[in-house]
Design a protein around this motif. Structure first.
Motif, mmCIF file in Angstrom:
data_model
loop_
_atom_site.group_PDB
_atom_site.id
_atom_site.type_symbol
_atom_site.label_atom_id
_atom_site.label_comp_id
_atom_site.label_asym_id
_atom_site.label_seq_id
_atom_site.Cartn_x
_atom_site.Cartn_y
_atom_site.Cartn_z
ATOM 1 N N VAL A 59 0.848 -1.190 0.000
ATOM 2 C CA VAL A 59 0.000 0.000 0.000
ATOM 3 C C VAL A 59 0.883 1.239 0.000
ATOM 4 N N VAL A 60 0.650 2.148 -0.939
ATOM 5 C CA VAL A 60 1.357 3.423 -0.970
ATOM 6 C C VAL A 60 0.620 4.358 -0.016
ATOM 7 N N LEU A 61 1.293 4.745 1.063
ATOM 8 C CA LEU A 61 0.689 5.598 2.079
ATOM 9 C C LEU A 61 0.812 7.077 1.743
ATOM 10 N N HIS A 62 1.881 7.415 1.028
ATOM 11 C CA HIS A 62 2.153 8.828 0.726
ATOM 12 C C HIS A 62 3.189 8.884 -0.384
ATOM 13 N N VAL A 63 3.124 9.922 -1.186
ATOM 14 C CA VAL A 63 4.172 10.200 -2.170
ATOM 15 C C VAL A 63 4.797 11.529 -1.768
ATOM 16 N N ALA A 64 6.093 11.499 -1.474
ATOM 17 C CA ALA A 64 6.826 12.673 -1.003
ATOM 18 C C ALA A 64 7.627 13.271 -2.143
ATOM 19 N N GLY A 65 7.500 14.575 -2.327
ATOM 20 C CA GLY A 65 8.207 15.271 -3.391
ATOM 21 C C GLY A 65 9.265 16.213 -2.859
ATOM 22 N N PRO A 66 9.816 17.044 -3.731
ATOM 23 C CA PRO A 66 10.869 17.984 -3.346
ATOM 24 C C PRO A 66 10.477 18.847 -2.143
ATOM 25 N N GLY A 67 11.442 19.010 -1.245
ATOM 26 C CA GLY A 67 11.228 19.803 -0.046
ATOM 27 C C GLY A 67 10.786 18.981 1.151
ATOM 28 N N THR A 68 10.428 17.720 0.922
ATOM 29 C CA THR A 68 9.970 16.851 2.009
ATOM 30 C C THR A 68 11.177 16.253 2.738
ATOM 31 N N VAL A 69 11.076 16.168 4.056
ATOM 32 C CA VAL A 69 12.082 15.501 4.872
ATOM 33 C C VAL A 69 11.536 14.127 5.238
ATOM 34 N N LEU A 70 12.359 13.095 5.058
ATOM 35 C CA LEU A 70 11.970 11.715 5.351
ATOM 36 C C LEU A 70 12.861 11.153 6.448
ATOM 37 N N GLY A 71 12.288 10.322 7.306
ATOM 38 C CA GLY A 71 13.064 9.646 8.343
ATOM 39 C C GLY A 71 13.296 10.453 9.597
ATOM 40 N N GLU A 72 12.631 11.599 9.720
ATOM 41 C CA GLU A 72 12.911 12.492 10.850
ATOM 42 C C GLU A 72 12.458 11.925 12.192
ATOM 43 N N MET A 73 11.369 11.180 12.221
ATOM 44 C CA MET A 73 10.889 10.668 13.503
ATOM 45 C C MET A 73 11.863 9.645 14.098
ATOM 46 N N ALA A 74 12.337 8.721 13.306
ATOM 47 C CA ALA A 74 13.293 7.730 13.799
ATOM 48 C C ALA A 74 14.625 8.394 14.144
ATOM 49 N N TYR A 75 14.961 9.464 13.454
ATOM 50 C CA TYR A 75 16.184 10.211 13.757
ATOM 51 C C TYR A 75 16.071 10.862 15.140
ATOM 52 N N LEU A 76 14.926 11.458 15.413
ATOM 53 C CA LEU A 76 14.747 12.185 16.668
ATOM 54 C C LEU A 76 14.649 11.280 17.885
ATOM 55 N N ASP A 77 13.974 10.138 17.745
ATOM 56 C CA ASP A 77 13.786 9.296 18.927
ATOM 57 C C ASP A 77 14.547 7.966 18.863
ATOM 58 N N SER A 78 15.399 7.790 17.860
ATOM 59 C CA SER A 78 16.219 6.578 17.689
ATOM 60 C C SER A 78 15.388 5.297 17.644
ATOM 61 N N ALA A 79 14.151 5.408 17.248
ATOM 62 C CA ALA A 79 13.275 4.244 17.138
ATOM 63 C C ALA A 79 13.496 3.550 15.804
#
Length: 89
Positions: A59-79
């Motif tokens: 399932v495609v949940l989202h399509v992220a384009g230019p300007g989008t930041v990916l992976g920030e939640m796992a970066y912030l909480d090391s999850a």
């Protein structure tokens, strides 16, 4: 509000300067569900699909384009990452 908008000018510039360019081919995975966080990614060009691959078909949940930041939640909480992300073809 975008992730980078939360940083003041100097902090934002320092964060961007610490990055490096990574080229990803269509269909290549940037993030895999279950991996530990540690990197964040700024989409400069193209598109990335955020996927739930636990089902068939995936399932495609989202399509992220230019300007989008990916992976920030796992970066912030090391999850562990909670979705797969791959370059759209």
């Amino acid at each position: 509000m975008q992730f980078l908008d939360r940083f003041a000018g100097a902090d934002r510039e320092r964060l961007l300067a610490a990055g490096r360019v990574r080229t990803v081919q269509p269909g290549e995975y940037l993030i895999r569900r279950g991996e530990r966080g540690g990197d964040i990614f700024l989409v400069e060009d193209g598109a990335f699909e955020v996927l739930d691959t636990r089902t068939t078909p995936e399932v495609v949940l989202h399509v992220a384009g230019p300007g989008t930041v990916l992976g920030e939640m796992a970066y912030l909480d090391s999850a562990a990452r909670n979705a797969d992300v791959r370059a759209a073809g």
